[in-house]
Design a protein around this motif. Structure first.
Motif, short mmCIF file in Angstrom:
data_model
loop_
_atom_site.label_atom_id
_atom_site.label_comp_id
_atom_site.label_asym_id
_atom_site.label_seq_id
_atom_site.Cartn_x
_atom_site.Cartn_y
_atom_site.Cartn_z
N ILE A 1 -6.05 5.10 -10.99
CA ILE A 1 -5.06 5.84 -10.21
C ILE A 1 -5.47 5.91 -8.74
O ILE A 1 -4.64 5.70 -7.84
CB ILE A 1 -4.83 7.24 -10.81
N LEU A 2 -6.74 6.18 -8.49
CA LEU A 2 -7.21 6.21 -7.10
C LEU A 2 -7.09 4.83 -6.45
O LEU A 2 -6.69 4.72 -5.29
CB LEU A 2 -8.66 6.69 -7.04
N GLY A 3 -7.43 3.79 -7.20
CA GLY A 3 -7.25 2.43 -6.69
C GLY A 3 -5.79 2.12 -6.41
O GLY A 3 -5.45 1.46 -5.43
N GLY A 4 -4.91 2.62 -7.28
CA GLY A 4 -3.48 2.43 -7.06
C GLY A 4 -2.99 3.13 -5.81
O GLY A 4 -2.21 2.57 -5.03
N ILE A 5 -3.46 4.34 -5.59
CA ILE A 5 -3.07 5.09 -4.39
C ILE A 5 -3.58 4.40 -3.13
O ILE A 5 -2.85 4.23 -2.15
CB ILE A 5 -3.56 6.54 -4.48
N LEU A 6 -4.85 3.97 -3.17
CA LEU A 6 -5.40 3.26 -2.02
C LEU A 6 -4.69 1.94 -1.78
O LEU A 6 -4.46 1.54 -0.65
CB LEU A 6 -6.90 3.02 -2.21
N GLY A 7 -4.34 1.25 -2.86
CA GLY A 7 -3.63 -0.02 -2.74
C GLY A 7 -2.25 0.14 -2.13
O GLY A 7 -1.82 -0.69 -1.33
N ILE A 8 -1.57 1.22 -2.49
CA ILE A 8 -0.26 1.49 -1.87
C ILE A 8 -0.44 1.73 -0.37
O ILE A 8 0.33 1.22 0.44
CB ILE A 8 0.41 2.71 -2.53
N GLY A 9 -1.48 2.46 -0.03
CA GLY A 9 -1.73 2.73 1.39
C GLY A 9 -2.07 1.47 2.18
O GLY A 9 -1.77 1.38 3.36
N LEU A 10 -2.71 0.51 1.52
CA LEU A 10 -3.10 -0.73 2.20
C LEU A 10 -2.00 -1.79 2.19
O LEU A 10 -2.10 -2.77 2.91
CB LEU A 10 -4.36 -1.31 1.56
N SER A 11 -0.98 -1.61 1.35
CA SER A 11 0.05 -2.65 1.24
C SER A 11 0.99 -2.57 2.43
O SER A 11 1.14 -1.55 3.09
CB SER A 11 0.82 -2.48 -0.06
#
Length: 125
Positions: A112-122
């Motif tokens: 979930i944390l990786g998903g949140i960070l990934g959304i921020g980086l996309s």
């Protein structure tokens, strides 16, 4: 294609297990050639899967954009299922349900944390 792009998930799983393998090899070298105590293994055995899933879910989440949280959590869930299947297949021993639930929760949190960070980086939000 369905709701999830399986190629993106496969890339995330490959990255997850590659990061885990590299981390295990690195900690092995550190333990063999340094003064680091083996008492740290209990912490490391929980930190390596968490970090690997965090890193492995970051890529699919970044590629998926707005659906990054779903991709991150799915990558963590699939990684957990593969690890659990490997444990059942290779290691004959006792299974403690509370440890399995704790491990699943930790990996899911990493996803979930990786998903949140990934959304921020996309670029697509």
């Amino acid at each position: 294609m369905g709701y999830l792009d399986y190629k993106i998930l496969a890339k995330g799983l490959v990255l997850t297990f590659s990061a885990g393998l590299i981390s295990v090899l690195a900690i092995t070298v550190i333990l063999c050639w340094s003064d680091v105590s083996e008492d740290t293994l209990s912490i490391v055995s929980w930190a390596i899967p968490f970090g690997a899933v965090l890193l492995g879910s970051l890529l699919p989440a970044k590629m998926a954009g707005g659906k990054g949280l779903i991709y991150g959590a799915t990558t963590a869930f699939l990684g957990f299922i593969i690890l659990l299947a490997g444990k059942i297949f290779w290691f004959k021993g006792t299974f403690i349900l509370s440890r399995i639930i704790l491990r699943f929760s930790l990996l899911l949190l990493g996803g979930i944390l990786g998903g949140i960070l990934g959304i921020g980086l996309s670029e697509e939000k």
